[in-house]
Structures are given as C-alpha cells and as structure tokens.
Write an enzyme that holds these catalytic residues in place. Sequence first.
Site, PDB file in Angstrom:
ATOM      1  N   GLU A  94      -2.122  -3.126  -4.471  1.00  0.00           N
ATOM      2  CA  GLU A  94      -2.482  -3.766  -5.751  1.00  0.00           C
ATOM      3  C   GLU A  94      -1.872  -5.168  -5.843  1.00  0.00           C
ATOM      4  OE1 GLU A  94      -3.016  -1.492  -9.208  1.00  0.00           O
ATOM      5  OE2 GLU A  94      -3.318   0.375  -8.126  1.00  0.00           O
ATOM      6  N   THR A 148      -7.309   4.990  -1.577  1.00  0.00           N
ATOM      7  CA  THR A 148      -6.592   6.138  -2.161  1.00  0.00           C
ATOM      8  C   THR A 148      -7.595   7.115  -2.776  1.00  0.00           C
ATOM      9  OG1 THR A 148      -4.741   4.688  -2.676  1.00  0.00           O
ATOM     10  CG2 THR A 148      -4.830   6.773  -3.868  1.00  0.00           C
ATOM     11  N   PRO A 164     -11.390  -3.697   6.148  1.00  0.00           N
ATOM     12  CA  PRO A 164     -10.553  -3.900   7.339  1.00  0.00           C
ATOM     13  C   PRO A 164     -10.148  -5.377   7.503  1.00  0.00           C
ATOM     14  CG  PRO A 164     -12.346  -2.412   7.846  1.00  0.00           C
ATOM     15  CD  PRO A 164     -12.593  -2.898   6.449  1.00  0.00           C
ATOM     16  N   GLY A 186     -12.825   1.063  -4.320  1.00  0.00           N
ATOM     17  CA  GLY A 186     -13.114   0.506  -2.998  1.00  0.00           C
ATOM     18  C   GLY A 186     -13.214  -0.998  -2.984  1.00  0.00           C
ATOM     19  N   LEU A 187     -12.068  -1.647  -2.836  1.00  0.00           N
ATOM     20  CA  LEU A 187     -12.057  -3.112  -2.781  1.00  0.00           C
ATOM     21  C   LEU A 187     -11.667  -3.594  -1.376  1.00  0.00           C
ATOM     22  CD1 LEU A 187     -12.237  -5.821  -4.345  1.00  0.00           C
ATOM     23  CD2 LEU A 187      -9.818  -5.566  -4.901  1.00  0.00           C
ATOM     24  N   THR A 188     -10.521  -3.117  -0.871  1.00  0.00           N
ATOM     25  CA  THR A 188      -9.996  -3.598   0.410  1.00  0.00           C
ATOM     26  C   THR A 188     -10.923  -3.232   1.567  1.00  0.00           C
ATOM     27  OG1 THR A 188      -7.763  -3.304  -0.451  1.00  0.00           O
ATOM     28  CG2 THR A 188      -7.977  -3.486   1.943  1.00  0.00           C
ATOM     29  N   SER A 216      -5.389  -9.153   0.899  1.00  0.00           N
ATOM     30  CA  SER A 216      -4.977 -10.033  -0.202  1.00  0.00           C
ATOM     31  C   SER A 216      -6.124 -10.942  -0.644  1.00  0.00           C
ATOM     32  CB  SER A 216      -3.790 -10.897   0.239  1.00  0.00           C
ATOM     33  OG  SER A 216      -2.706 -10.081   0.634  1.00  0.00           O
ATOM     34  N   GLY A 271      24.393  10.690   5.727  1.00  0.00           N
ATOM     35  CA  GLY A 271      23.463  11.248   6.719  1.00  0.00           C
ATOM     36  C   GLY A 271      22.463  12.223   6.127  1.00  0.00           C
ATOM     37  N   GLN A 283      22.064   5.637   0.638  1.00  0.00           N
ATOM     38  CA  GLN A 283      23.431   5.309   1.074  1.00  0.00           C
ATOM     39  C   GLN A 283      24.440   6.281   0.455  1.00  0.00           C
ATOM     40  OE1 GLN A 283      23.455   2.994   3.310  1.00  0.00           O
ATOM     41  NE2 GLN A 283      25.653   3.036   3.708  1.00  0.00           N
TER      42      GLN A 283
END
Length: 383
Positions: free
Chosen positions: A363, A158, A128, A124-126, A132, A340, A336
């Site tokens: 990350e 995650t 709202p 748990g770093l990020t 960065s 389709g 590619q």
Amino acid sequence: MNLELSEEQEAVRRLAEEFVAREVTPHVVEWDRGENVDKSIVRKLGDVGFLGLTIPEEYGGSGGDHLAYCLVTEELGRGDSSVRGIVSVSLGLVAKTIASWGSEEQKRQWLPRLASGEAVGCFGLTEPGTGSDAGSLATRAVRDGDAYVIDGSKMFITNGTWADVVLLFARTNDAPGQKGVSAFLVPTDTPGLTRRTIHGKLGLRGQATAELVLEDVRVPATAMMGAEGKGFSLAMSALAKGRMSVAAGCVGIAQAALDAAVRYAGEREQFGKPIASYQLVQELISDIAVDVDAARLLTWRVADLVDRGQDFATAASKAKLYASEAAVRAANNALQVFGGYGYIDEYPVGKLLRDARVMTLYEGTSQIQKLIIGRALTGVSAF
Ligand code: FAD
C-alpha cells in the site's frame, strides 16, 4: 478530537478481543507453519459484523464509525496479521470502495455478500512490472460491443486465491496525456481468469496471496466501476483509507509485542533476578510502549478526520509510515527481550517481526509515503 472511546466503541473493541482469543489465537502457529489460515474464519468474521463495519445497513453492513473499524483492525492485527489482512482488503479496499463509488446495481450485487463473508474481495492493482509506479500498469481492457475484454496479469494479490470478486484496474485509453486507467468488478469464476498461490512469504504466511492471469476475460460494460479513465484516482482514494487500516493493524502488532515483552521480562530470570529489573531491558520495553502510543494516536487521528468528512490522505500516509516502521522496531525490540527464545516460533515475537516487515512495503512503501507527504508540504512532486 475526543480520545475517550464511547461505550459502543469500547464494546466493539472488546468483542474483537474476545473473537481473537476464541477463533484466532489457538490456531496462529499452525496457520503460520502450514501457510494457510482456515477459510471458515471469513464466515465467522462476517457473522460478528466485522466485514460490514462502516457499510450502510441497507446493503447488509453493520454500520459503525471509522474509529470502531480501526479498533477491530487493531485487535485482529494483535492476534494475527494474516487474518487482519483479509478484512483490510475484502472490506477496506473492496467493499468500502464499492460503497463509495459503485453503481446501485454493483452495491446490491456485492455488498451484502462481502459484508456477510459469503464472498471475499481482492484488490488487483500491482503487476509483475509495476509496483510503486502503479499508474503505468499494462493490463488492458478493450471495448467490444457491450462488453470489455481484459488481458494482463496481477501480482501479490492478497486474498487472491480465495476471492469471489477482484476490483481490477486496467488500461482503457492510451491517448497521450490521458490517465487511461479504469476500474472493473470481475467475478473470479469468469472464463480466462486463472490464479496461482505465491508460497514462501517471509510473513503473512497464512494469507492467500496470489498471481492472477487474465486472458480474453470478457465482462459486461456494467462491470466498470466509476467513469471510464477514473480508475487511478479511485485506486488512490481506496488506498488512502487502506493506509489507515494498515496503520491500525501495525498498532496491533506493536501492542502484541509490548504485551509479550512485558510478560516475558517479568517471568525470565537471569543473574538471579527477573530480566525486567535490568535498565537496558526496561529501555527496550519503554521504546516499544512509546511507539505503540504514537502509532495509535496518529491512526485514531485519521479515523477522526474520515468520520468528520475532512481531508485525511496525508494524515493516512503519515500514520501508515510511522506505524509500519514502529511495528518493525517494536517487534524487533520484543525479540531482543526474548533472547534466543524469540527466534523460534513457539514464542510469538518472531512472527510479529516477520508480519510487520511487509507493512513498510505494501500500500505504498515507506519511500512512497514520504514522497506523498513531501508533495503535500512543498507542492512539488518528487515522484
Ligand atoms: P518497487 O516499486 O519495485 O520498489 C522497489 C524499491 O524502490 C522500494 O524500496 C521502493 O520504495 C523504491 N522506489 C520505487 N520508486 C521510488 C521512487 N520514486 N523514489 C524512491 N524510491 C522508490 N498489491 C495489490 O495491488 N493488491 C494487493 O492485495 C497486494 N497485496 C500484497 C501483499 C504482499 C504480501 C505483498 C508483498 C505485496 C502486496 N501488494 C499488493 C503489492 C505491493 O503493494 C507492492 O509490492 C508495493 O507497492 C511495492 O511495489 P514493488 O514490490 O514492485 O516494489
């Protein structure tokens, strides 16, 4: 660096390949469409020892070196990046960090459970408001007697809704000039901690990505990992090794793109011949193949540096930057080749492209990796 795998490394790679064929590949489309990997996969990953790689056996780990860890990560990424991410976070960012920085009590409390798959970890770093610029995070932990009381929120975590423990980063000191971030191991059943699954992701759709909210979450002071104020450097060292794991997962995506493109080009006929016989299709395939080799060599180099105890952080940024961009290119080239049919999810390449895209974002985005590499080369921080 010896580029030949030892018998042990080749055996673990084969074990991972067989595990993916048996436990992952049959379910990939269903998990992706349903936005839900079957959680029983965690125990299975623990049973074969993949969640304990590089963790010492005395703490329930399965040992092994970092190249073996990368080989397993590559095979998992080749099968399903959602499954690969579970391992990269629970083992790569959480268990490995506890093994390096945790107290004896923290190691005994968490490592055997994380290595066996009985427990899942999240990082748990990020938040709202801070991605960065993670160092300016706002979640706060205030000392109260022999406890800390934590308030704040975390974004894009995650394994967030599956996890039993969060390696959480919170501010403990606001004094000017102080890097006042500390790390805590917070059990997710602690009162005041709530979680919400984030739905509608472009890729990694099977993964339990969550927002965490912490309101008056009280943890004992012994839940702090490392010294007070050292949390940011602890997070950066975890992410440096984490980038090696993301790079290995990207090699897996690119390899899967190559396998699929070669197979399809040999089967599909247009203008009376297999499309593999056209030079422009061969160009797409050879571009993928060069990206696979280059990304793999950069990744193995990081594993080699880690195993020899040498400085690896810049090499990890280079590998992550190159491999993530290569995985996007490779999956796009494979799409590619499929024409389709590449655009519908009965065929594998569309998912590879969706899964690859986030690798250039988390990350540390590609721009952030370039700033890390640039700072190492010039000695000037351009952040
Ligand atoms: P921002 O930082 O707002 O960046 C936006 C854009 O600005 C980017 O292009 C970026 O490169 C650019 N930019 C920013 N600063 C600079 C600069 N100085 N110079 C040049 N360009 C700049 N986080 C966790 O803590 N734990 C997890 O488990 C986790 N899992 C994730 C899973 C998923 C599926 C996703 C999408 C994200 C996850 N993250 C996790 C968060 C991820 O690490 C962040 O999204 C990432 O760090 C980027 O932050 P941001 O999204 O806030 O983008």
